[in-house]
Structures are given as structure tokens and as C-alpha cells.
Design a protein around this motif. Structure first.
Motif, short mmCIF file in Angstrom:
data_model
loop_
_atom_site.label_atom_id
_atom_site.label_comp_id
_atom_site.label_asym_id
_atom_site.label_seq_id
_atom_site.Cartn_x
_atom_site.Cartn_y
_atom_site.Cartn_z
N GLU A 10 0.82 -1.19 0.11
CA GLU A 10 0.08 0.01 0.15
C GLU A 10 0.95 1.37 0.10
O GLU A 10 0.55 2.39 -0.49
N GLU A 11 1.93 1.31 0.57
CA GLU A 11 2.85 2.41 0.75
C GLU A 11 3.30 2.71 -0.64
O GLU A 11 3.33 4.02 -0.99
N LEU A 28 2.18 1.87 -3.66
CA LEU A 28 1.05 2.32 -4.44
C LEU A 28 0.52 3.59 -4.32
O LEU A 28 0.39 4.42 -5.07
N SER A 29 0.55 4.07 -2.99
CA SER A 29 0.28 5.33 -2.64
C SER A 29 1.18 6.61 -3.18
O SER A 29 0.62 7.51 -3.46
N GLN A 64 -4.19 -4.38 -7.47
CA GLN A 64 -3.24 -3.23 -7.65
C GLN A 64 -2.79 -3.06 -9.02
O GLN A 64 -3.08 -1.86 -9.37
#
Length: 492
Positions: free
Chosen positions: A328-329, A331-332, A373
Motif C-alpha cells: 500500500e505504501e 502504491l500510494s 493493484q
């Protein structure tokens, strides 16, 4: 097919069943028999067989054609004829009945490569490749309805050995820079195409007494990329076969022959660049070879206004055989970069593809990025018109796929550097668009291994790896890249 066919047992679902292989071999048998018959000698060993004809590279003003000659009636100990060292030439012209130009090699070889230069953009050319009077026959790709020797979408349609291609128009605008795209070097690998659990598909190893083939192919790639004018090289993961510090360090030494890491060439990790099952071990092992510091394995890099984004597509724990993941990190961070400058000309590269279409082998989740993703990335592309190319490896094939939900972006899968057909794609960036062209790695050792390793997957590997059409490995596309200027070196 999943990256590095020498896969753990956990990844066997990605491999073809014995029935798939036997069925494919049955379909190929008639073409292979015709190819052998075309080269049979009138007298014992008097003439070679000329086989595996391929139109490898096609630009607006040049074409590279390769083939192989062998001696019928001989055997190399592995069930294949011995190479036949002969002269090679290509006769060509703009009409099939007037092949009035000739391009010849400067020395005899069994691994022929002839480059046609001075061609006219948008012109159809007809050609015939031959060695010692024997006309070369194509690599058969009928199992995927492909064409290895021309640009026609309607099959080969030739009984004479004369084939055709049409040169593209050049990319619009002036040339700005060139970037070599490569992946799947697999330093440390000793057997190509080994399929666990399939005793008839034991893989292909290097001939006794010769150097390790990943080292041969990587060195040849570096030399050919420099010779073809690449300013920068991007290596999209699986630099090593298993994350060994020794193999990663050797890869670093070879790639340093291209230039300086972080300036002249950029590297991201693949699922094979891992020495253990934990994400921390994965990161540490890669840093030993490529000195990534304490930061993440993803980055943005500026090339005179062209943004290069490198993604770590296996930022996770696992055995390497499951789907890729960014976390998530990362991707953000990626979404934020595109939102901040959506119009900036951008190339993204990472190991796992976003999608895998039209594969000759069964497709499983382990062949691509996590679907959720991948959708998020494509959605980000849809709102970022500056992104024009997503370079991926892992599948070991040349495949061009425009993204439906972000049609201004092309996903380009690039074949493995380590074996057939080997080499890299050269991205030529112009102010009004770009071209992608595949080049095989040069040098006699690389050509010898490329011919030997086409036997992977029971000889079906060309159906998967070469690209079923010339446009899977050679293409031109318009895109506004006028914001790209001279090369820069700043890192964001």
C-alpha cells in the motif's frame, strides 16, 4: 509463462501440462518436416539446411534478418544436427520478381545475421535469405498463427522462400534520446527452461567448457545496447536467478560496463532477486549487489524532463511463485507522483506485467501483478496523459499490449535477456512519439547460445518468446513528448 521456468513446485500451475506440450508438438511436426526437407542435400552433406529465418528488427530505414545453417544427417549427441558454417546473404527489392539488391555477411558462420540499411520508410520490400544457394525457411509459428519473417497478417503465403515486410514511418519529430529496455538476466542460472515435475522437459544447459550463459548474454546485451546508441539502460528485475549476493555482484560488474548505476542505468528487483522468503531478506540481498541504501526499492528519476518511475513489483514476503505486489505504501506513493504531474512524459518499468494476454501457455496469477493493484495502476494511468509506456518482464516474451482503460499507454513485455531470442528493446524517444525495436544480443557466443536455447519447452519456445507478430517487438506510436529536452541526472 511464469518468469524463469526453473520454478519451485509451488508455481507448477503456471506451466503447461504434458498434454499441452504433446499437442503443440503434434501441430508443429508438419512444419518442421517441411523445413528439414527444404534443406536436404543432393549428395551426402553437400548442402546445408537453412532454418529458423526471422525478421528480428524493423525500423523505418533498416531491417535485421537472422537464420541458422546445419548439416543434415549429423547429430550433436542431443538429437540435433551439427551447425554448418557457410556464407549468408539476403537478396531483396521492391518487387517479388526483382530482388536486385544484395546484403552479405563478411565471414562464414552457422548463425547468420544480415542487416539491410538505407531502406525507405513506408515501403514494402521482398526478400530471400540463402546460404550456399539454399533458401532459408522460417521459424514456424503456426501454433499461435504468427509470422516470424514479415509484417503480413495473412500468413506467409509463399512457396518460393520470398517473404515481405513494410517499413514503418519514423516517429514524429526530432530524436531526443534512446533507452535500452531489458529484464530477466538470471545471473547464476545453469539450466534454461527446466520444468519441475516434467521429466521430458529437463531444460537446456550450456555446452561443456563454455562460459555461463547468463554472463555471456548480459555482456553481449551491454555491448549491443551501447553499439545501438542507448543513452540509458533500464533493467526490470530478475537480475539474478536466486538472490545470491555473488550473482548480484557479478551482475553489477557486468552492468557497470554500460555506465554508472543511478545515472546511466537503473535497476529494479524481480521475484527471483531474493535470498529468502521474507521481505527484509529480499531487500538486504539486493542491496548487497546494487547498493540501494536504506530507502525503498522504488524511485522516480529525471532524464531531461522524461520521468522514469521504477517499481518494486515483489515488495512482499513469499516464495516468488505467487502474484506480484507493490504494498500500500508504494502504491500510494505512485498514485501521488502521477497526480502531482499528470502531463509529464513518463515511462514506468517493473518486473511483473499488469496483464498477460494471448499467451500460448496457461496463465495464472503468478504471472502478473496482483489484480487489484494492477487495476489501481491502470486507473492512475487513465488520469495521467503523460504516461506512455509500461515496461515489464517476467513472462520472457515480446508482447505489445495497449491498455484498454488507458489507451495512451502501451504495456511492453520484453523477452528475457538470458536466452532465446535474447537481447533488449531499444526505445527511441522523439519529440512527437517513439519507436520500440528488438535487437538480439551480438557476438558469436551469444548467437550460439540463442540457437541452443530455442529448444526450451520441447522446442515450442519461439511460439512464446519471439513475439507472434513483428509489431510485438517493433512498433511506432505518436505521443506528445515535446516536454523532453536534454538529458538530466536529478533523482526525485
Amino acid at each position: 509463462m511464469r518468469c524463469c521456468i526453473s520454478a519451485p513446485l509451488a508455481a507448477l500451475a503456471a506451466l503447461p501440462t504434458p498434454y499441452d506440450v504433446l499437442r503443440s508438438g503434434t501441430l508443429l511436426a508438419p512444419a518442421l518436416l517441411r523445413a528439414a526437407h527444404a534443406g536436404l542435400p543432393r549428395g551426402r552433406y553437400r548442402q546445408p539446411a537453412a532454418v529458423h529465418l526471422e525478421l528480428v528488427t524493423l525500423t523505418e530505414d533498416s531491417a535485421i534478418i537472422t537464420w541458422h545453417t546445419r548439416t543434415p544427417g549429423t547429430e550433436d549427441g542431443f538429437g540435433h544436427p551439427l551447425p554448418a558454417v557457410t556464407e549468408g546473404e539476403v537478396v531483396y527489392g521492391t518487387h517479388p520478381a526483382r530482388l536486385n539488391r544484395t546484403a552479405a555477411e563478411d565471414r562464414p558462420t552457422a548463425h547468420h545475421q544480415v542487416e539491410l540499411t538505407g531502406l525507405e520508410p513506408g515501403q514494402t520490400y521482398y526478400y530471400r535469405a540463402r546460404s550456399r544457394g539454399v533458401t532459408a525457411v522460417p521459424t514456424p509459428l503456426q501454433h499461435v498463427r504468427g509470422n516470424a519473417v514479415g509484417t503480413s497478417r495473412h500468413g506467409l503465403a509463399s512457396l518460393t522462400g520470398t517473404y515481405s515486410f513494410t517499413t514503418p514511418q519514423p516517429p514524429p519529430g526530432r530524436h531526443l534520446l534512446s533507452i535500452a529496455l531489458c529484464n530477466d538476466l538470471h545471473l547464476g542460472e545453469t539450466t534454461a527452461g527446466r520444468m519441475a515435475g516434467f521429466p521430458l522437459l529437463r531444460g537446456v544447459s550450456q555446452a561443456a567448457g563454455l562460459a555461463a550463459y547468463p554472463e555471456i548474454m548480459t555482456r553481449a546485451l551491454v555491448e549491443e545496447a551501447k553499439r545501438r546508441g542507448a543513452d540509458v539502460l533500464l533493467a526490470a528485475g530478475d537480475i539474478s536467478a536466486g538472490g545470491s549476493p555473488r550473482d548480484l555482484a557479478e551482475a553489477r560488474r557486468i552492468l557497470d560496463g554500460f555506465g554508472t548505476l543511478g545515472r546511466d542505468y537503473l535497476v529494479v528487483r524481480g521475484n527471483h532477486d531474493r535470498a529468502g522468503s521474507s521481505a527484509d531478506t529480499f531487500r538486504e540481498g539486493f542491496r548487497e549487489g546494487f547498493g540501494g541504501g536504506d530507502g525503498p526499492g522504488y524511485f522516480a528519476h529525471d532524464l531531461g524532463g522524461l520521468r522514469i518511475i521504477g517499481l518494486d513489483t515483489y515488495a512482499k514476503a513469499g516464495n516468488g511463485g505467487d502474484a506480484g505486489g507493490l504494498g500500500e505504501e508504494q502504491l500510494s506513493w505512485f498514485r501521488g507522483r502521477l497526480r502531482a504531474e499528470p502531463d509529464r512524459p513518463t515511462v514506468v518499468f517493473g518486473h511483473h506485467p499488469l496483464t498477460v494476454r494471448d499467451s500460448v501457455f496457461p496463465v495464472t496469477r503468478g504471472q502478473q501483478l496482483d489484480r487489484r493493484q494492477a487495476r489501481a495502476i491502470v486507473d492512475a494511468y487513465a488520469s495521467a496523459p503523460g504516461v506512455f509506456l509500461h515496461h515489464a518482464g517476467h513472462t520472457h516474451r515480446n508482447k505489445r499490449t495497449p491498455l484498454v482503460r488507458a489507451p495512451h499507454v502501451v504495456q511492453q513485455e520484453v523477452t528475457a535477456a538470458k536466452d532465446y531470442p535474447g537481447g533488449f528493446l531499444l526505445l527511441r524517444v522523439h519529440s512527437g512519439g517513439y519507436a520500440l525495436n528488438h535487437y538480439k544480443a551480438g557476438g558469436i557466443e551469444a548467437r550460439e547460445w540463442g540457437e541452443r536455447s530455442r529448444r526450451v519447452a520441447g522446442g515450442l519456445w519461439p511460439h512464446h518468446a519471439l513475439g507472434r507478430s513483428a509489431t510485438d517487438r517493433n512498433s511506432v506510436r505518436a505521443h506528445d513528448l515535446s516536454g523532453v529536452g536534454s538529458l538530466g541526472v536529478s533523482v526525485g
